[in-house]
Scaffold this motif. Sequence first.
Motif, mmCIF file in Angstrom:
data_model
loop_
_atom_site.group_PDB
_atom_site.id
_atom_site.type_symbol
_atom_site.label_atom_id
_atom_site.label_comp_id
_atom_site.label_asym_id
_atom_site.label_seq_id
_atom_site.Cartn_x
_atom_site.Cartn_y
_atom_site.Cartn_z
ATOM 1 N N TYR A 112 0.872 -1.175 0.000
ATOM 2 C CA TYR A 112 0.000 0.000 0.000
ATOM 3 C C TYR A 112 0.910 1.226 0.000
ATOM 4 C CZ TYR A 112 -3.446 3.432 1.537
ATOM 5 O OH TYR A 112 -4.266 4.529 1.633
ATOM 6 N N VAL A 113 0.793 2.035 -1.047
ATOM 7 C CA VAL A 113 1.657 3.195 -1.257
ATOM 8 C C VAL A 113 0.821 4.461 -1.096
ATOM 9 C CG1 VAL A 113 3.241 4.326 -2.860
ATOM 10 C CG2 VAL A 113 2.944 1.825 -2.950
ATOM 11 N N PRO A 114 1.037 5.213 -0.022
ATOM 12 C CA PRO A 114 0.237 6.433 0.190
ATOM 13 C C PRO A 114 0.567 7.533 -0.815
ATOM 14 C CG PRO A 114 1.372 5.760 2.210
ATOM 15 C CD PRO A 114 1.944 4.968 1.084
ATOM 16 N N GLU A 115 -0.335 8.478 -0.908
ATOM 17 C CA GLU A 115 -0.098 9.688 -1.694
ATOM 18 C C GLU A 115 1.172 10.358 -1.186
ATOM 19 O OE1 GLU A 115 -2.282 13.995 -2.289
ATOM 20 O OE2 GLU A 115 -3.540 12.255 -1.833
ATOM 21 N N GLY A 116 1.951 10.930 -2.098
ATOM 22 C CA GLY A 116 3.172 11.628 -1.710
ATOM 23 C C GLY A 116 4.414 10.754 -1.769
ATOM 24 N N PHE A 117 4.283 9.547 -2.310
ATOM 25 C CA PHE A 117 5.412 8.628 -2.445
ATOM 26 C C PHE A 117 5.717 8.398 -3.919
ATOM 27 C CE2 PHE A 117 4.306 7.868 1.838
ATOM 28 C CZ PHE A 117 5.294 7.117 2.457
ATOM 29 N N ALA A 118 7.003 8.373 -4.259
ATOM 30 C CA ALA A 118 7.412 7.925 -5.591
ATOM 31 C C ALA A 118 7.472 6.406 -5.554
ATOM 32 C CB ALA A 118 8.764 8.510 -5.954
ATOM 33 N N HIS A 119 7.161 5.783 -6.692
ATOM 34 C CA HIS A 119 7.064 4.325 -6.758
ATOM 35 C C HIS A 119 7.774 3.803 -8.000
ATOM 36 C CE1 HIS A 119 4.836 0.712 -8.271
ATOM 37 N NE2 HIS A 119 5.197 0.301 -7.076
ATOM 38 N N GLY A 120 8.451 2.679 -7.836
ATOM 39 C CA GLY A 120 9.075 2.019 -8.970
ATOM 40 C C GLY A 120 9.345 0.569 -8.634
ATOM 41 N N PHE A 121 9.684 -0.223 -9.648
ATOM 42 C CA PHE A 121 10.002 -1.626 -9.388
ATOM 43 C C PHE A 121 10.975 -2.168 -10.416
ATOM 44 C CE2 PHE A 121 6.020 -1.775 -11.864
ATOM 45 C CZ PHE A 121 6.355 -2.651 -12.904
ATOM 46 N N LEU A 122 11.627 -3.266 -10.026
ATOM 47 C CA LEU A 122 12.567 -4.005 -10.862
ATOM 48 C C LEU A 122 12.044 -5.430 -10.962
ATOM 49 C CD1 LEU A 122 15.406 -4.108 -12.274
ATOM 50 C CD2 LEU A 122 16.302 -4.822 -10.042
ATOM 51 N N THR A 123 11.893 -5.934 -12.190
ATOM 52 C CA THR A 123 11.366 -7.289 -12.344
ATOM 53 C C THR A 123 12.444 -8.314 -12.006
ATOM 54 O OG1 THR A 123 11.894 -7.360 -14.718
ATOM 55 C CG2 THR A 123 9.687 -6.605 -14.090
ATOM 56 N N LEU A 124 12.024 -9.364 -11.310
ATOM 57 C CA LEU A 124 12.926 -10.430 -10.877
ATOM 58 C C LEU A 124 12.861 -11.645 -11.795
ATOM 59 C CD1 LEU A 124 12.162 -10.213 -7.053
ATOM 60 C CD2 LEU A 124 14.021 -9.107 -8.333
ATOM 61 N N GLU A 125 11.876 -11.656 -12.700
ATOM 62 C CA GLU A 125 11.679 -12.777 -13.619
ATOM 63 C C GLU A 125 11.208 -12.255 -14.967
ATOM 64 O OE1 GLU A 125 9.082 -15.867 -12.125
ATOM 65 O OE2 GLU A 125 9.610 -15.391 -10.048
ATOM 66 N N ASP A 126 11.425 -13.057 -16.000
ATOM 67 C CA ASP A 126 10.835 -12.758 -17.303
ATOM 68 C C ASP A 126 9.315 -12.841 -17.178
ATOM 69 O OD1 ASP A 126 13.346 -12.584 -18.493
ATOM 70 O OD2 ASP A 126 13.269 -14.603 -19.356
ATOM 71 N N ASN A 127 8.620 -12.161 -18.067
ATOM 72 C CA ASN A 127 7.156 -12.231 -18.176
ATOM 73 C C ASN A 127 6.451 -11.954 -16.848
ATOM 74 O OD1 ASN A 127 7.217 -12.905 -20.980
ATOM 75 N ND2 ASN A 127 7.922 -14.932 -20.358
ATOM 76 N N THR A 128 6.819 -10.858 -16.239
ATOM 77 C CA THR A 128 6.234 -10.448 -14.958
ATOM 78 C C THR A 128 5.101 -9.458 -15.189
ATOM 79 O OG1 THR A 128 8.228 -10.865 -13.655
ATOM 80 C CG2 THR A 128 6.740 -9.172 -12.828
ATOM 81 N N ALA A 129 4.009 -9.671 -14.457
ATOM 82 C CA ALA A 129 2.856 -8.771 -14.543
ATOM 83 C C ALA A 129 2.568 -8.170 -13.169
ATOM 84 C CB ALA A 129 1.629 -9.524 -15.050
ATOM 85 N N VAL A 130 2.241 -6.903 -13.172
ATOM 86 C CA VAL A 130 1.953 -6.165 -11.943
ATOM 87 C C VAL A 130 0.608 -5.467 -12.123
ATOM 88 C CG1 VAL A 130 2.757 -4.350 -10.381
ATOM 89 C CG2 VAL A 130 4.423 -5.780 -11.593
ATOM 90 N N THR A 131 -0.224 -5.538 -11.095
ATOM 91 C CA THR A 131 -1.507 -4.848 -11.096
ATOM 92 C C THR A 131 -1.500 -3.854 -9.948
ATOM 93 O OG1 THR A 131 -2.646 -6.768 -11.990
ATOM 94 C CG2 THR A 131 -4.008 -5.144 -10.874
#
Length: 180
Positions: A112-131
């Motif tokens: 859960y990412v509150p308002e006022g936060f920058a967000h990013g991610f790095l995939t750990l596997e091929d064919n990764t999906a994020v919702t």
Amino acid sequence: MIFTETKLKGAFIIDVKRIEDERGFFGRSYCKNEFDEYGLNTNVVQTNVSFNKIRGTLRGMHMQTSPFGETKLVRCTRGGIYDVIVDLRPDSETFKEWIGVELTADSFRMLYVPEGFAHGFLTLEDNTAVTYQVTQFYTASAEQAYRWDDPAFNIEWPFEPALVSGKDQAHAPFEDQISA
């Protein structure tokens, strides 16, 4: 659901409370009443999906500015990610601090990412999906972004990214953006 507040006030790791039997398990990934108990924003207006072909794809660090600041509920639905948030609330005790959380399809864990936060991610596997569910509609004029390797944050990614978009590589350093 099991809510665990992180060192960044208002940001939570949320685990599914599993009711298991020989078939597998059942659990809730969202319940407005439970989110309300923690004072979390439940005004979901949009759900986004990000599909990433190769391991090492990095997306971030993104946010929307006020009055279009958004809260996000992030879940990896296929593969795995190292999910990172940075507290950019100027009046926060943890201003410019970050946390990283591994989210995998198998764990069903969410961030859960509150308002006022920058967000990013790095995939750990091929064919990764994020919702991710968000509490504001995408507003291009409110888009704000920072470099994934910005020295103002010193984020410790688990490994060097293999793919970062040209747009994400071109963001100005945080300190240049706040002094402008």
